[in-house]
Write a protein that holds these residues in place. Structure first.
Motif, PDB file in Angstrom:
ATOM      1  N   ILE A  35     -58.965  52.942  82.135  1.00  0.00           N
ATOM      2  CA  ILE A  35     -57.722  52.590  83.199  1.00  0.00           C
ATOM      3  C   ILE A  35     -58.229  51.131  83.434  1.00  0.00           C
ATOM      4  N   LYS A  36     -59.261  50.629  83.528  1.00  0.00           N
ATOM      5  CA  LYS A  36     -59.424  49.184  83.917  1.00  0.00           C
ATOM      6  C   LYS A  36     -58.797  48.228  82.641  1.00  0.00           C
ATOM      7  N   ASP A  37     -59.099  48.715  81.450  1.00  0.00           N
ATOM      8  CA  ASP A  37     -58.414  47.899  80.280  1.00  0.00           C
ATOM      9  C   ASP A  37     -56.689  47.783  80.380  1.00  0.00           C
ATOM     10  N   ILE A  38     -56.319  48.944  80.600  1.00  0.00           N
ATOM     11  CA  ILE A  38     -54.720  49.012  80.868  1.00  0.00           C
ATOM     12  C   ILE A  38     -54.372  48.373  82.171  1.00  0.00           C
ATOM     13  N   LEU A  39     -54.989  48.450  83.136  1.00  0.00           N
ATOM     14  CA  LEU A  39     -54.491  47.569  84.135  1.00  0.00           C
ATOM     15  C   LEU A  39     -54.693  46.124  84.151  1.00  0.00           C
ATOM     16  N   GLU A  40     -55.766  45.660  83.331  1.00  0.00           N
ATOM     17  CA  GLU A  40     -56.021  44.550  83.159  1.00  0.00           C
ATOM     18  C   GLU A  40     -54.815  43.865  82.240  1.00  0.00           C
ATOM     19  N   GLY A  41     -54.464  44.750  81.458  1.00  0.00           N
ATOM     20  CA  GLY A  41     -53.221  44.437  80.237  1.00  0.00           C
ATOM     21  C   GLY A  41     -51.957  44.080  81.145  1.00  0.00           C
ATOM     22  N   LEU A  42     -51.911  44.841  82.440  1.00  0.00           N
ATOM     23  CA  LEU A  42     -50.751  44.592  83.159  1.00  0.00           C
ATOM     24  C   LEU A  42     -50.723  43.349  84.042  1.00  0.00           C
ATOM     25  N   GLU A  43     -51.795  43.039  84.320  1.00  0.00           N
ATOM     26  CA  GLU A  43     -52.051  41.836  84.993  1.00  0.00           C
ATOM     27  C   GLU A  43     -51.859  40.539  84.132  1.00  0.00           C
ATOM     28  N   ASN A  44     -52.267  40.599  82.950  1.00  0.00           N
ATOM     29  CA  ASN A  44     -52.442  39.534  81.866  1.00  0.00           C
ATOM     30  C   ASN A  44     -51.056  39.084  81.527  1.00  0.00           C
ATOM     31  N   GLY A  45     -50.036  39.886  81.701  1.00  0.00           N
ATOM     32  CA  GLY A  45     -48.650  39.367  81.293  1.00  0.00           C
ATOM     33  C   GLY A  45     -48.535  39.812  79.911  1.00  0.00           C
ATOM     34  N   PRO A  46     -47.146  39.611  79.408  1.00  0.00           N
ATOM     35  CA  PRO A  46     -46.365  39.846  78.268  1.00  0.00           C
ATOM     36  C   PRO A  46     -47.387  39.604  77.179  1.00  0.00           C
ATOM     37  N   GLY A  47     -47.427  40.188  76.151  1.00  0.00           N
ATOM     38  CA  GLY A  47     -48.383  40.090  74.948  1.00  0.00           C
ATOM     39  C   GLY A  47     -49.603  40.660  75.039  1.00  0.00           C
TER      40      GLY A  47
END
Length: 364
Positions: free
Chosen positions: A24-36
């Motif tokens: 879950i942490k990885d996915i949410l960080e992916g959302l925060e990191n922005g497109p790409g």
């Protein structure tokens, strides 16, 4: 004491999602990191009851807390329309009303104006692009989750095709899929959806007993009770790392003496027996009733092995030619009852099914 905090219902989000915190942490960080960020295109793979649907729901809930719009669908006919409807409903405070009509005159009828519907030629991609642009302009991203992903869903191909264009256009969007192992494998093997092969693939493997114990303990304590250490260890082992069983065992152990402050070893022992009965009634018996005689023979031949069976040995035990056994294997894999474990090997996908067959081998 409060209400039973355990939720043995397929798809419901438990108070504590055992063993999935890092994911879950990885996915949410992916959302925060922005497109790409590669986590924005992910596939969760596992048998029924492994927690795929609950995981999608948990991520969607937390994404919404971060300001995202999340739409959650199942891969079936009408999915694309459902995505658009949900997006408009959930993002109504950020999206202008759909411009499907225009004023044709100023003929006053009481209060208001006469309007005429106009046929506007568009595609699903163009409609969603316009909606997504408005969401992104307002600072919101769009998360799309799709459960039961399979190659049989034609609309899923359209969704993935459009999504890859969104990615190329650097739009603030993410796509999470979940499906049974065989269905996902067929999906990824299709050249028409090759973009998905670059998605992050997460296997919903058995949850570690320590993580199971932590989740049970926190759920019990957060609901105002405590649990005996030996009882906790037994409950964790009994779940076998299976997400649905964690909730089922927890549900039954809680209701043994709900007004007592402490969950005891006896409570868990009773819960294990009840959970086994429920699994038999809800999952195992219907599964076995649906089997053909040849499919039953195949599974019984598998029970003679450890955790993994060689397909050549199964055919030999059945007394049939390998190509005939392979046809049976294919049907069982497609139904999610067994799954491949490398070349020429298979294993049970349905928890407790092997033990159920062994106990009733003489009756089947």
């Amino acid at each position: 004491m409060g209400a039973n905090p355990f939720t043995p219902t397929f798809g419901s989000v438990p108070p504590e999602l055992a063993g999935r915190a890092q994911l879950i942490k990885d996915i949410l960080e992916g959302l925060e990191n922005g497109p790409g960020d590669p986590n924005r295109a992910s596939i969760f793979v596992g048998p029924r009851g492994s927690g795929k649907t609950a995981l999608l729901a948990a991520i969607a809930e937390q994404a919404e807390e971060m300001g995202w719009i999340s739409v959650n669908v199942t891969a079936r006919e009408g999915m694309l329309d459902e995505i658009m409807v949900q997006t408009r409903e959930k993002g109504s405070h950020l999206i202008r009303p759909e411009a499907s009509s225009h004023v044709t005159g100023v003929q006053i009828r009481g209060v208001g104006f006469s309007r005429e519907l106009v046929d506007r030629r568009s595609t699903w991609r163009s409609e969603m692009t316009a909606i997504l642009q408005e969401l992104n302009d307002a600072g919101a991203g769009l998360l799309i989750t799709v459960d039961e992903a399979a190659s049989s869903s034609e609309e899923l191909y359209t969704l993935v095709d459009v999504f890859q264009h969104f990615v190329r256009e650097h739009r603030n969007v993410a796509l999470l899929l979940a499906g049974l192992p065989h269905n996902v494998s067929l999906l990824l093997d299709d050249d028409g959806i090759s973009f998905l092969r670059r998605a992050f693939r997460h296997s919903m493997e058995a949850i570690d007993d320590n993580d199971v114990a932590d989740a049970i303990k926190e759920t019990v304590e957060n609901a105002g009770r405590s649990i005996d250490p030996k009882a906790l260890a037994l409950a964790a082992r009994g779940a076998g790392g299976f997400a649905f069983l964690i909730q089922l065992i927890g549900y039954h152990m809680w209701r043994q003496h709900p007004n007592e402050e402490r969950v005891t070893l006896e409570d868990v022992e009773n819960a294990l027996a009840l959970a086994k009965h429920d699994m038999e009634r809800m999952v195992l018996e219907p599964t076995v009733r649906s089997l053909t005689p040849r499919e039953m023979d195949y599974l019984l031949a598998m029970t003679q092995d450890g955790s993994v069976s060689q397909v050549s040995s199964i055919a030999e035990r059945m007394g049939v030619a390998p190509n005939n056994a392979s046809k049976v294997r294919k049907r069982l894999v497609e139904r999610g009852i067994i799954g491949p474990r490398g070349r020429g090997r298979v294993a049970f996908e349905v928890p407790m099914l092997k033990e159920y067959l062994l106990e009733r081998a003489g009756e089947l």
